[in-house]
Design an enzyme around this catalytic site. Structure first.
Site, PDB file in Angstrom:
ATOM      1  N   ASP A   1       0.840  -1.199   0.000  1.00  0.00           N
ATOM      2  CA  ASP A   1       0.000   0.000   0.000  1.00  0.00           C
ATOM      3  C   ASP A   1       0.873   1.245   0.000  1.00  0.00           C
ATOM      4  O   ASP A   1       0.580   2.229  -0.666  1.00  0.00           O
ATOM      5  CB  ASP A   1      -0.882   0.040   1.256  1.00  0.00           C
TER       6      ASP A   1
ATOM      7  N   ASP B   1       0.762   4.212  -2.575  1.00  0.00           N
ATOM      8  CA  ASP B   1       0.503   5.591  -2.157  1.00  0.00           C
ATOM      9  C   ASP B   1       1.596   6.520  -2.659  1.00  0.00           C
ATOM     10  O   ASP B   1       1.340   7.651  -3.054  1.00  0.00           O
ATOM     11  CB  ASP B   1       0.472   5.702  -0.628  1.00  0.00           C
TER      12      ASP B   1
ATOM     13  N   LEU C   1     -11.516  11.771   0.377  1.00  0.00           N
ATOM     14  CA  LEU C   1     -11.001  12.686   1.392  1.00  0.00           C
ATOM     15  C   LEU C   1      -9.597  13.123   1.018  1.00  0.00           C
ATOM     16  O   LEU C   1      -8.818  12.337   0.494  1.00  0.00           O
ATOM     17  CB  LEU C   1     -10.903  11.973   2.740  1.00  0.00           C
TER      18      LEU C   1
ATOM     19  N   GLU D   1     -12.787  10.730  14.128  1.00  0.00           N
ATOM     20  CA  GLU D   1     -13.159   9.318  14.150  1.00  0.00           C
ATOM     21  C   GLU D   1     -12.068   8.483  13.503  1.00  0.00           C
ATOM     22  O   GLU D   1     -11.252   9.001  12.735  1.00  0.00           O
ATOM     23  CB  GLU D   1     -14.481   9.073  13.415  1.00  0.00           C
TER      24      GLU D   1
ATOM     25  N   LYS E   1     -10.273   6.145  10.891  1.00  0.00           N
ATOM     26  CA  LYS E   1     -10.451   5.900   9.457  1.00  0.00           C
ATOM     27  C   LYS E   1     -10.372   4.395   9.263  1.00  0.00           C
ATOM     28  O   LYS E   1      -9.290   3.811   9.365  1.00  0.00           O
ATOM     29  CB  LYS E   1      -9.372   6.620   8.654  1.00  0.00           C
TER      30      LYS E   1
ATOM     31  N   GLU F   1     -18.310   1.340   6.225  1.00  0.00           N
ATOM     32  CA  GLU F   1     -17.130   0.577   5.817  1.00  0.00           C
ATOM     33  C   GLU F   1     -17.318  -0.859   6.280  1.00  0.00           C
ATOM     34  O   GLU F   1     -17.592  -1.098   7.458  1.00  0.00           O
ATOM     35  CB  GLU F   1     -15.907   1.204   6.510  1.00  0.00           C
TER      36      GLU F   1
ATOM     37  N   LYS G   1     -13.519  15.875  11.040  1.00  0.00           N
ATOM     38  CA  LYS G   1     -14.612  16.507  10.303  1.00  0.00           C
ATOM     39  C   LYS G   1     -15.100  17.730  11.052  1.00  0.00           C
ATOM     40  O   LYS G   1     -15.149  17.730  12.278  1.00  0.00           O
ATOM     41  CB  LYS G   1     -15.786  15.517  10.177  1.00  0.00           C
TER      42      LYS G   1
ATOM     43  N   LYS H   1      -2.926  10.866   8.203  1.00  0.00           N
ATOM     44  CA  LYS H   1      -2.168   9.624   8.096  1.00  0.00           C
ATOM     45  C   LYS H   1      -0.728   9.870   8.500  1.00  0.00           C
ATOM     46  O   LYS H   1      -0.196  10.940   8.256  1.00  0.00           O
ATOM     47  CB  LYS H   1      -2.163   9.128   6.651  1.00  0.00           C
TER      48      LYS H   1
ATOM     49  N   CYS I   1      41.382  10.797  -1.685  1.00  0.00           N
ATOM     50  CA  CYS I   1      42.846  10.857  -1.697  1.00  0.00           C
ATOM     51  C   CYS I   1      43.461  10.191  -2.931  1.00  0.00           C
ATOM     52  O   CYS I   1      44.672  10.265  -3.127  1.00  0.00           O
ATOM     53  CB  CYS I   1      43.405  10.211  -0.434  1.00  0.00           C
TER      54      CYS I   1
HETATM   55  S1  IVH Z   1     -15.942  10.354   5.603  1.00  0.00           S
HETATM   56  C1  IVH Z   1     -17.305  13.050   2.109  1.00  0.00           C
HETATM   57  N1  IVH Z   1     -15.226   8.878   7.621  1.00  0.00           N
HETATM   58  O1  IVH Z   1     -11.844   6.654   3.681  1.00  0.00           O
HETATM   59  C2  IVH Z   1     -16.624  12.402   3.243  1.00  0.00           C
HETATM   60  N2  IVH Z   1     -14.566   8.178   5.469  1.00  0.00           N
HETATM   61  O2  IVH Z   1      -9.849   8.098   1.958  1.00  0.00           O
HETATM   62  C3  IVH Z   1     -16.711  10.948   3.149  1.00  0.00           C
HETATM   63  N3  IVH Z   1     -13.304   6.076   5.444  1.00  0.00           N
HETATM   64  O3  IVH Z   1     -13.665   6.847   0.789  1.00  0.00           O
HETATM   65  C4  IVH Z   1     -15.744  10.170   3.889  1.00  0.00           C
HETATM   66  N4  IVH Z   1     -13.364   5.726   7.608  1.00  0.00           N
HETATM   67  O4  IVH Z   1     -14.379   5.076   2.447  1.00  0.00           O
HETATM   68  C5  IVH Z   1     -15.179   9.030   6.288  1.00  0.00           C
HETATM   69  N5  IVH Z   1     -14.713   7.646   9.521  1.00  0.00           N
HETATM   70  C6  IVH Z   1     -14.661   7.801   8.201  1.00  0.00           C
HETATM   71  C7  IVH Z   1     -14.012   6.879   7.371  1.00  0.00           C
HETATM   72  C8  IVH Z   1     -13.967   7.096   6.001  1.00  0.00           C
HETATM   73  C9  IVH Z   1     -12.949   5.257   6.448  1.00  0.00           C
HETATM   74  C10 IVH Z   1     -12.946   5.865   4.046  1.00  0.00           C
HETATM   75  C11 IVH Z   1     -14.019   6.237   3.091  1.00  0.00           C
HETATM   76  C12 IVH Z   1     -13.369   7.157   2.087  1.00  0.00           C
HETATM   77  C13 IVH Z   1     -11.941   6.965   2.334  1.00  0.00           C
HETATM   78  C14 IVH Z   1     -11.217   8.253   1.989  1.00  0.00           C
END
Ligand code: IVH
Length: 692
Positions: free
Chosen positions: A32, A36, A82, A115, A117, A186, A306, A330, A427
């Site tokens: 990954d 990335d 995001l 929150e 991810k 998710e 958020k 990240k 040298c």
């Molecule tokens: S919010 C418009 N919250 O991460 C905002 N996304 O890299 C929508 N993801 O595609 C995303 N945990 O699938 C949000 N707590 C969380 C998340 C989350 C995982 C995923 C999501 C998104 C990806 C973005």
């Protein structure tokens, strides 16, 4: 320009290939992090060269292809992605932008929800009159795949909302079912469940998955949902897209999560809400996410921050595919791809030659990297690393960045293989590679580069610890011919040094004091500083416990040394052969003549401890200081009992600020922390320095 265009094209092809492997086939070929890294490189190039943008670039599409075998679904609300923040600085910049975009009267209302991810597969769930009617993958964000039957097998997914009762327990709320609800979540698999699944598959000789995420994705895309049903799939929901219901609509993200909980959805309770006043706490919580990750039984891929108020979310809106009101934090990003411009070679203290990568500068986890180690000639040869290659570079914590491998897919034919030169670049002496050794050496004792490295080591903190004396001074003094043997450190021509640019009175005085002080560090440190093979500070300590002075050690033999516990034959051999050489014996004798302490094991204390002016005080250093490097300043502060930390907080006592001080200065001012200049620092400790 043409070159850049070609590279952008190549990167796009490569990324599309790997996305297909990852998202469609669930069978990735690269890590990954490597993926990335490629993706970020493309993003950067596109940002810098807007004329190369392309509506079909993988950075424009949200990622993930639509597989042919499922029915396609038009998402009624686009499933966006995001933006990422790699590190604290990025996160602070994100907030800075919010503050710029929100009108002043709104800023007081600013609050955040943080929150986890979740690292699984994004799903979009649709409910009509309380019934689950459709579940889809993200696909390309506009069109996804209908995976409703498979999703129905996920036990945590409510088929009817509000969930009337669970195991005989009534739901917490008595909400009316919403007319329409679209939300996002998710699907994931816990690490233990994943491990167990793979083990059983292996025993049966069937396919295994690379990671929990691919396992979850693969399981949701099985055509036979009865197989999905046997997979340990779980769900978190985290975002409402659309809500039509006979209730007061939630005004904040936090409340909408509460509502989802009330309907019976799984909502993670590790989330936290912070007001803007609590921003520093938020930063602490977010940057410490690895701790949370370790505690949780499933994979995280960072944290999401958020903006809480939905009205502010609406006002902030989107840029391209990303909402401005949310950011994914990240720490990953430890790897990056960049171009290998050249391979230089470095002569070490022992004469060992290491090839070094000269890189096109690249930011890795917030730090600009332009050099990395290539270890030795075999490493370069085995990995077939060529000058001009695109290489994958890793930087983790404090370790020296290293080149992991080239990406031969991106070659255009102009790359050149590299060979270890036959002669020392410093040298001109012939280089030797002893049989059975991976390293190549320059065995010329008078080699200038080697001498610089020896001096650098001699004066370093673990050795003679000469404050104000570092690599720069080692290079300068060897280069000017002031230092030809280590003893010359104590014979520096101060009048000539005062003539050098950048060496004003105060600086020379400091350096002079540092050199003088170091004469009394004692035998253990001096022995370490000589740089005898295998004799680091620990062995030096063992040896000096047995001998009263270095002079005695000089006269001993291999047998006597071999009897000391912790000293093996290799060390004994190295010590005896070092002192068998006349120049080395002469060196030790000159130290004695120059007044360097060869006897007291740990030397005399240079400073009177209870007079340490900075004892118990915490410092932060920022900006460019007029005469010292930051590490010199740090040594000074530490020598006077203080502690130096990286970031300003309420625990900071002093901020040592130089020119171009930035956010740290602002923060210190805000917190009312005492700001010191270099001059004040030196004055604060001046009475402490006692010539030895
Ligand atoms: S919010 C418009 N919250 O991460 C905002 N996304 O890299 C929508 N993801 O595609 C995303 N945990 O699938 C949000 N707590 C969380 C998340 C989350 C995982 C995923 C999501 C998104 C990806 C973005």
């Amino acid at each position: 320009m043409n070159k850049t265009r070609r590279r952008v094209d190549d990167l796009r092809d490569l990324i599309l290939h790997h996305q297909h492997r990852y998202y469609v086939l669930d069978d990735p070929e690269i890590s990954d992090a490597a993926f990335d890294a490629l993706f970020r490189e493309l993003q950067t190039l596109e940002e810098q060269n807007p004329e190369l943008s392309d509506p079909n670039s993988p950075t424009v599409r949200v990622g993930g292809a639509v597989a042919e075998r499922f029915e396609k679904v038009d998402h009624q609300v686009p499933v966006l992605s995001l933006a990422n923040a790699y590190g604290e600085e990025d996160l602070r910049r994100w907030r800075g932008r919010l503050l710029r975009l929100l009108p002043e009267e709104e800023q007081g209302l600013l609050a955040y929800v943080v929150e986890p991810k979740f690292d699984g597969l994004t799903v979009v769930l649709r409910y009509e009159n309380g019934s689950f009617t459709l579940g889809a993958t993200r696909g390309d964000g506009e069109v996804g795949e209908n995976i409703t039957p498979n999703l129905k097998t996920v036990r945590q997914l409510p088929l009817q909302i509000p969930v009337a009762s669970q195991d005989g327990v009534a739901a917490a709320t008595s909400l009316p079912p919403p007319r329409r609800l679209i939300l996002r979540g998710e699907v994931y698999v816990e690490e233990d469940d994943f491990g167990e699944f793979n083990r059983t598959q292996e025993e049966k000789g069937e396919r295994t998955y690379a990671n929990p995420r691919n396992f979850a994705a693969g399981s949701l895309r099985l055509l036979d949902s009865s197989i999905s049903a046997e997979r340990p799939l779980k769900l978190w929901t985290y975002q409402t897209f659309l809500l039509e219901a006979e209730i007061e609509p939630p005004l904040s993200h936090w409340d909408s999560l509460e509502l989802l909980r009330g309907y019976g959805f799984p909502v993670c309770d590790e989330s936290r809400r912070f007001s803007d006043e609590e921003w520093e706490e938020l930063v602490g919580f977010v940057t410490n996410w690895q701790a949370l990750r370790q505690r949780l039984p499933y994979e995280l891929d960072g944290m999401v921050v958020k903006v809480d108020l939905l009205s502010q979310q609406g006002r902030l809106g989107f840029t391209g595919k990303d909402p401005r009101w949310a950011v994914a934090f990240k720490t990953g990003g430890e790897e990056a791809t960049t171009r290998l411009m050249d391979i230089g070679i470095k002569v070490g203290r022992t004469g060992a030659i290491t090839p070094n990568a000269v890189l096109e500068p690249v930011s890795i986890g917030g730090v600009t990297v332009q050099a990395a180690t290539l270890h030795n000639a075999d490493y370069v040869e085995e990995l077939d690393i060529r000058i001009g290659d695109t290489v994958l570079v890793k930087r983790a914590g404090d370790v020296i960045p290293k080149v992991l491998r080239p990406l031969p897919e991106l070659r255009d034919g102009s790359e050149k293989p590299w060979k270890m030169p036959a002669e020392c670049p410093s040298c001109g002496e012939c280089l030797v590679r002893p049989p059975e050794e991976a390293a190549t050496y320059c065995f010329n004792n008078a080699c200038p580069d080697q001498l610089v490295r020896k001096v650098e080591y001699f004066v370093s903190r673990g050795a003679m610890d000469i404050v104000g004396f570092g690599t720069k001074q080692a290079e300068l003094f060897v280069g000017n011919g002031y230092i030809q043997t280590l003893a010359d450190v104590y014979r520096l021509p101060w009048e000539q040094i005062e003539e050098l640019e950048g060496y004003g009175d105060r600086r020379v005085e400091n350096l002079r004091l540092g050199v003088r002080e170091s004469k009394s560090r004692g035998a253990t440190r001096l022995l370490t500083a000589l740089g005898i093979r295998f004799v680091g500070s620990v062995v030096a300590e063992l040896l000096m416990e047995q001998f009263d002075a270095i002079g005695e050690l000089m006269e001993t033999d291999v047998e006597t040394l071999g009897e000391i516990e912790g000293v093996g034959p290799k060390i004994a051999e190295a010590v005896v052969s070092y002192f068998a050489l006349e120049p080395n014996r002469a060196l030790v004798n000159s130290f004695a003549d120059l007044g360097v302490d060869l006897a007291t094991p740990h030397g005399r204390r240079a400073a009177v401890p209870d007079e340490q002016p900075f004892a118990g005080k915490t410092f932060v250093i920022t900006g460019t200081l007029p005469s010292m490097s930051r590490s010199e300043a740090k040594s000074r502060i530490e020598a006077w009992g203080g502690k130096v930390t990286g970031s300003v907080s309420s625990k900071t006592d002093f901020l040592l600020a130089g020119e171009k001080a930035g956010s740290k200065l602002e923060k210190a001012e805000r917190l009312g922390i005492r700001i010191l200049s270099e001059q004040e620092l030196l004055a604060g400790g001046a009475h402490m320095v006692q010539p030895a």
